[in-house]
Structures are given as C-alpha cells and as structure tokens.
Design a protein around this motif. Structure first.
Motif, mmCIF file in Angstrom:
data_model
loop_
_atom_site.group_PDB
_atom_site.id
_atom_site.type_symbol
_atom_site.label_atom_id
_atom_site.label_comp_id
_atom_site.label_asym_id
_atom_site.label_seq_id
_atom_site.Cartn_x
_atom_site.Cartn_y
_atom_site.Cartn_z
ATOM 1 N N LEU A 11 0.589 -1.545 -0.010
ATOM 2 C CA LEU A 11 -0.315 -0.141 -0.033
ATOM 3 C C LEU A 11 0.937 1.350 0.054
ATOM 4 O O LEU A 11 1.721 1.279 0.859
ATOM 5 C CB LEU A 11 -1.484 0.111 1.430
ATOM 6 C CG LEU A 11 -2.294 1.272 1.330
ATOM 7 C CD1 LEU A 11 -2.823 1.620 -0.079
ATOM 8 C CD2 LEU A 11 -2.754 1.551 2.302
ATOM 9 N N VAL A 12 1.018 2.015 -0.990
ATOM 10 C CA VAL A 12 1.192 3.332 -1.018
ATOM 11 C C VAL A 12 -0.111 4.338 -0.545
ATOM 12 O O VAL A 12 -0.596 4.482 -1.483
ATOM 13 C CB VAL A 12 2.108 3.301 -2.461
ATOM 14 C CG1 VAL A 12 2.877 5.235 -2.623
ATOM 15 C CG2 VAL A 12 3.084 2.270 -3.050
ATOM 16 N N LYS A 13 0.514 5.152 0.060
ATOM 17 C CA LYS A 13 -0.733 6.248 1.214
ATOM 18 C C LYS A 13 -0.524 7.252 -0.380
ATOM 19 O O LYS A 13 0.709 7.843 0.069
ATOM 20 C CB LYS A 13 -0.455 6.360 2.363
ATOM 21 C CG LYS A 13 -0.677 4.940 3.835
ATOM 22 C CD LYS A 13 -0.948 5.284 4.576
ATOM 23 C CE LYS A 13 -1.448 3.545 5.152
ATOM 24 N NZ LYS A 13 -0.883 4.443 7.052
ATOM 25 N N GLY A 14 -1.467 7.634 0.028
ATOM 26 C CA GLY A 14 -1.758 9.387 -0.743
ATOM 27 C C GLY A 14 -1.656 10.144 0.549
ATOM 28 O O GLY A 14 -0.583 10.413 1.211
ATOM 29 N N SER A 15 -1.589 11.603 -0.819
ATOM 30 C CA SER A 15 -1.441 13.292 0.457
ATOM 31 C C SER A 15 -2.174 13.231 0.036
ATOM 32 O O SER A 15 -2.559 13.644 -1.050
ATOM 33 C CB SER A 15 -0.269 12.889 -0.510
ATOM 34 O OG SER A 15 0.368 14.448 0.213
ATOM 35 N N SER A 22 -4.024 6.930 -2.937
ATOM 36 C CA SER A 22 -3.349 5.616 -2.101
ATOM 37 C C SER A 22 -3.738 4.634 -2.840
ATOM 38 O O SER A 22 -4.494 4.638 -4.304
ATOM 39 C CB SER A 22 -4.121 5.366 -1.012
ATOM 40 O OG SER A 22 -4.139 6.180 0.288
ATOM 41 N N TYR A 23 -2.521 4.378 -3.963
ATOM 42 C CA TYR A 23 -2.740 2.790 -4.529
ATOM 43 C C TYR A 23 -2.062 1.314 -3.549
ATOM 44 O O TYR A 23 -0.826 1.889 -2.722
ATOM 45 C CB TYR A 23 -2.120 3.253 -6.252
ATOM 46 C CG TYR A 23 -0.750 3.657 -5.668
ATOM 47 C CD1 TYR A 23 0.385 2.485 -6.349
ATOM 48 C CD2 TYR A 23 -0.441 5.045 -5.866
ATOM 49 C CE1 TYR A 23 1.997 2.732 -6.588
ATOM 50 C CE2 TYR A 23 1.055 5.450 -5.914
ATOM 51 C CZ TYR A 23 1.763 3.985 -5.940
ATOM 52 O OH TYR A 23 3.363 4.463 -6.314
ATOM 53 N N ALA A 69 4.476 -1.306 4.557
ATOM 54 C CA ALA A 69 3.603 -1.090 3.487
ATOM 55 C C ALA A 69 3.238 -2.360 2.810
ATOM 56 O O ALA A 69 2.287 -2.198 2.531
ATOM 57 C CB ALA A 69 4.036 -0.701 1.960
ATOM 58 N N ARG A 71 0.478 -5.575 2.574
ATOM 59 C CA ARG A 71 -0.021 -6.227 2.920
ATOM 60 C C ARG A 71 -0.868 -7.149 2.867
ATOM 61 O O ARG A 71 -1.595 -8.492 3.890
ATOM 62 C CB ARG A 71 -0.888 -5.354 2.576
ATOM 63 C CG ARG A 71 -1.544 -3.749 2.864
ATOM 64 C CD ARG A 71 -1.857 -4.463 4.589
ATOM 65 N NE ARG A 71 -1.700 -2.257 5.039
ATOM 66 C CZ ARG A 71 -0.067 -1.371 5.008
ATOM 67 N NH1 ARG A 71 0.953 -2.433 4.948
ATOM 68 N NH2 ARG A 71 -0.611 -0.623 5.713
ATOM 69 N N LEU A 153 -6.007 -5.088 3.411
ATOM 70 C CA LEU A 153 -6.779 -4.322 4.055
ATOM 71 C C LEU A 153 -7.504 -3.838 5.003
ATOM 72 O O LEU A 153 -7.290 -3.869 6.362
ATOM 73 C CB LEU A 153 -7.001 -2.502 2.696
ATOM 74 C CG LEU A 153 -6.354 -2.521 2.346
ATOM 75 C CD1 LEU A 153 -6.300 -1.306 0.906
ATOM 76 C CD2 LEU A 153 -4.898 -1.727 2.819
#
Length: 170
Positions: A11-15, A22-23, A69, A71, A153
């Motif tokens: 998981l790459v968290k968005g800003s 996120s994606y 990150a 999952r 998730l």
C-alpha cells in the motif's frame, strides 16, 4: 519441483497535501517453498528509481513481509513448467521495463504503463502458453486482484495466514 506464483501488494499511501490517491504497488513473487511463510521469495518488480525518467526491472530475493507497506500476497497458481531461475529468465528476456505498448484488454484495467500493467502482460503470456489456468475471464484479473487487496486491507477472515504473510487466493 513446482513453484508458486503470486502478486505481493504494497500500500502506497496518498497525500491530501499533493492531492494524490492511495494505490497498491504490485510485485510478482515466486517461491519454490511449500508456503508463502518461507522467506525470502523471488521478487520480480517494475519500479521507478529515484532520479530516473523511466522504469527499471528489479529481480531480487528478500523477505516481502519486512516492509510496513506490505499487505499480503494474492496467490495465483503453482506450476512445474518453470524453475525460479527459468521463470526470471523468461521474464527478463520477454518483458522489458519500458512501455512496449501492451494494454489490458477490455474496459477495466490500469491506464498507462504501471507495475500492474507489466505484471498483467506477463500473466497474459502465461495464460496463453497454458502455464496459468484460471476459471475466470482474464478481463477480471485486474479488478479481482484489487478487490482481494481491499479485503487484505480490511483484514477479513477470508485470508489464509502463512506465518507473517496473509494470503488471498485468486
């Protein structure tokens, strides 16, 4: 000897600040072990290195569960058609890191050149040669993996725990 093949999802968290969503970053993983709990595994990855305009391959063996990150793994299939080394060699020689123009068939899939597009191109090839056999239509692959990632998730009880690795079956 069989190898197991799956997709590790990170998981790459968005800003909110940069207005980015996120994606999941997808990494193709393979192992000759009987369980995903046995680490390290072979990680075959398309990534964008810092200070580099394009994408690059990364072929390495490491403990996929060490990253915060990480999952889980979507287990795709087992095959005796390849060894770990021949699987990596087939990918290195047939699937470049640069955008080769391959796009996901159908209406639902990643747009542009991404780690997901690269892995889906490999899976399309494996399906065509009969290595990967699935009872689902290929066009469902992208959304199926994303949906299973969503379940990872939410930490549903559908996941099979293999040591520190949560596994969902395609």
């Amino acid at each position: 000897m069989s190898i197991r093949v799956g997709v590790a999802l990170y998981l790459v968290k968005g800003s909110i600040y940069y207005n980015t969503p996120s994606y999941f970053h997808w990494v193709l993983v393979a192992s000759a072990a009987e369980s995903w709990a046995s680490q390290p595994v072979r990680a075959l990855e398309l990534k964008r290195p810092f200070n580099y305009a394009g994408y690059a391959h990364s072929f390495d063996s490491y403990d996929i569960s060490r990253s915060s990150a990480f999952r889980g793994v979507v287990h795709l299939f087992m095959t005796s058609n390849y060894t770990l080394n021949s699987f990596q060699a087939m990918i290195q020689s047939n699937f470049p890191a640069y955008d080769s123009g391959w796009r996901f068939p159908g209406n639902y899939g990643p747009q542009g050149w991404t780690c997901a597009t690269w892995i889906l191109q490999i899976l399309w090839h494996l399906l065509g040669e009969g290595t990967w056999v699935s009872n689902r239509q290929f066009e469902q692959t992208y959304t199926r993996i994303l949906n299973l990632g969503g379940e990872l998730l939410e930490a549903t009880n559908n996941a099979d725990y293999q040591g520190a690795v949560r596994v969902m079956y395609f």
